[in-house]
Write an enzyme that holds these catalytic residues in place. Structure first.
Site, PDB file in Angstrom:
ATOM      1  N   ASN A   1       1.042  -1.126  -0.082  1.00  0.00           N
ATOM      2  CA  ASN A   1      -0.091  -0.109   0.109  1.00  0.00           C
ATOM      3  C   ASN A   1       1.089   1.164   0.066  1.00  0.00           C
ATOM      4  OD1 ASN A   1      -1.808   1.927   0.419  1.00  0.00           O
ATOM      5  ND2 ASN A   1      -2.153   1.317   2.719  1.00  0.00           N
TER       6      ASN A   1
ATOM      7  N   LYS B   1      -0.220   4.136  -0.236  1.00  0.00           N
ATOM      8  CA  LYS B   1      -0.750   5.352   0.440  1.00  0.00           C
ATOM      9  C   LYS B   1      -0.561   6.523  -0.479  1.00  0.00           C
ATOM     10  CE  LYS B   1      -0.034   3.301   4.740  1.00  0.00           C
ATOM     11  NZ  LYS B   1       0.261   3.358   6.315  1.00  0.00           N
TER      12      LYS B   1
ATOM     13  N   HIS C   1      -9.542   1.076   5.295  1.00  0.00           N
ATOM     14  CA  HIS C   1      -8.108   1.396   5.949  1.00  0.00           C
ATOM     15  C   HIS C   1      -8.130   2.084   7.210  1.00  0.00           C
ATOM     16  CE1 HIS C   1      -3.921   2.555   6.447  1.00  0.00           C
ATOM     17  NE2 HIS C   1      -3.550   1.454   5.919  1.00  0.00           N
TER      18      HIS C   1
ATOM     19  N   GLU D   1      -6.616   4.668   8.142  1.00  0.00           N
ATOM     20  CA  GLU D   1      -6.476   6.043   7.663  1.00  0.00           C
ATOM     21  C   GLU D   1      -7.758   6.817   7.191  1.00  0.00           C
ATOM     22  OE1 GLU D   1      -2.690   5.508   5.428  1.00  0.00           O
ATOM     23  OE2 GLU D   1      -1.780   5.031   7.409  1.00  0.00           O
TER      24      GLU D   1
ATOM     25  N   GLU E   1      -4.626  -4.483  10.783  1.00  0.00           N
ATOM     26  CA  GLU E   1      -3.566  -3.783  10.990  1.00  0.00           C
ATOM     27  C   GLU E   1      -3.865  -2.929  12.239  1.00  0.00           C
ATOM     28  OE1 GLU E   1      -1.936  -2.621   7.011  1.00  0.00           O
ATOM     29  OE2 GLU E   1      -3.749  -1.107   7.273  1.00  0.00           O
TER      30      GLU E   1
ATOM     31  N   GLY F   1       3.118   2.425  10.682  1.00  0.00           N
ATOM     32  CA  GLY F   1       3.991   3.707  10.455  1.00  0.00           C
ATOM     33  C   GLY F   1       4.678   4.084  11.592  1.00  0.00           C
TER      34      GLY F   1
ATOM     35  N   SER G   1       4.039  -1.875  10.231  1.00  0.00           N
ATOM     36  CA  SER G   1       5.471  -1.870  10.199  1.00  0.00           C
ATOM     37  C   SER G   1       6.264  -3.256   9.986  1.00  0.00           C
ATOM     38  CB  SER G   1       5.796  -1.488  11.746  1.00  0.00           C
ATOM     39  OG  SER G   1       5.124  -0.064  12.099  1.00  0.00           O
TER      40      SER G   1
HETATM   41  P1  13P Z   1       3.454   0.658   7.633  1.00  0.00           P
HETATM   42  O1  13P Z   1       3.717  -0.605   7.087  1.00  0.00           O
HETATM   43  O2  13P Z   1       3.951   1.841   6.902  1.00  0.00           O
HETATM   44  O3  13P Z   1       3.339   0.532   9.156  1.00  0.00           O
HETATM   45  O4  13P Z   1       1.882   0.800   7.096  1.00  0.00           O
HETATM   46  C1  13P Z   1       1.184  -0.400   7.204  1.00  0.00           C
HETATM   47  C2  13P Z   1      -0.281  -0.056   6.435  1.00  0.00           C
HETATM   48  O5  13P Z   1      -1.106   0.943   7.050  1.00  0.00           O
HETATM   49  C3  13P Z   1      -0.620  -0.599   5.447  1.00  0.00           C
HETATM   50  O6  13P Z   1      -1.711  -0.384   4.803  1.00  0.00           O
END
Ligand code: 13P
Length: 253
Positions: A9, A11, A95, A97, A167, A173, A213
């Site tokens: 992903n 983003k 997701h 976010e 997640e 992140g 992560s």
């Molecule tokens: P990170 O791997 O940067 O922690 O992000 C995970 C994520 O949100 C994947 O959708």
């Protein structure tokens, strides 16, 4: 045995030059990896470009979000039909976010998931608890609601086409990943809820990815857990070396 599914992903990252290098680099490193499914999930505006770049590879391409209506006066939105039209095969739904910054609710997750399935694309539906929810003992309640309100309206046949991504919000992140044991425990809990609702056959078939992560250092141990069937990778999916190393670990399991 379930196949490992590894998705990147991206983003809201990258530009044309960066994306071309990233895609070409990963294709080169992954040509012999036949035991896994690989999915790139770029920003929507670059999805057609990524589909062109990957057309002769085994890599699938998804979008990070869609709206649940097929067309109309919804400024700024993209429909599942449009995603399908350009050749995307997977859609991220719910997701954290999107839940956190854009107010996406379990009800929207349920509508978007149905819409994606009705168009014969694969939804990757994200579940996860915040640190506060985990620390106050609400993990099972939160995940249970995300599953039942977001997905349990589906028929068993439709449900078995969904990919789930666990997640934990506190691991996204932050560099703070769930330990393999912590992740396995939650994956087993999720699979058990699915078993109670849909039975053994569906629960044993369903892919549950871990995200938060994931990197080349922790991938092997996480992916080696019995109920972890792949990874949804953020930051580490933006690096040819890092992502390729994760793909190789998954392929070698
Ligand atoms: P990170 O791997 O940067 O922690 O992000 C995970 C994520 O949100 C994947 O959708």
């Amino acid at each position: 045995m379930r196949k490992q599914v590894i998705a990147g992903n991206w983003k809201m990252n990258g530009d044309s030059g960066f994306i071309t290098e990233l895609v070409n680099g990963i294709i080169k490193e992954s040509t012999d990896l036949n035991n896994i499914d690989i999915i790139f999930i770029p920003p929507a505006i670059y999805a057609s470009k990524v589909i062109e770049l990957t057309v002769t590879s085994n890599i699938a391409v998804g979008l990070q979000n869609v709206y649940f209506e097929s067309k109309g006066a919804y400024t700024g939105e993209t429909s599942t039909e449009m995603a399908k039209d350009i050749g995307a095969s997977h859609i991220l739904v719910g997701h954290s976010e999107r839940r956190q910054y854009y107010g996406e609710t379990n009800e929207w997750v349920s509508k978007k998931t149905s819409c994606v399935l009705n168009n014969s694309l694969t939804p990757i539906v994200c579940l996860g608890e915040s640190l506060e929810q985990r620390e106050s003992g609400k993990l099972e309640e939160v995940l249970g609601a995300q599953l039942s309100e977001g997905l349990f309206h589906l028929s068993a046949d439709d449900f078995s086409k969904v990919i789930i991504a666990y997640e934990p919000v506190w691991a996204i992140g932050t560099g703070k990943t769930a330990s393999p044991e912590q992740a396995q425990e939650v994956h087993a809990f999720i699979r058990n809820l699915i078993k109670e609702k849909y039975g053994d056959t569906v629960s044993e078939k369903i892919i549950i990815q871990y995200g938060g992560s994931v990197n080349d250092k922790n991938a092997k141990e996480l992916l080696g857990q019995a109920d972890i069937d792949g990874a949804l990778v953020g930051g580490a999916s933006l690096k040819v070396d890092g992502f390729s190393a994760i793909l190789k670990e998954a392929n070698n399991l």
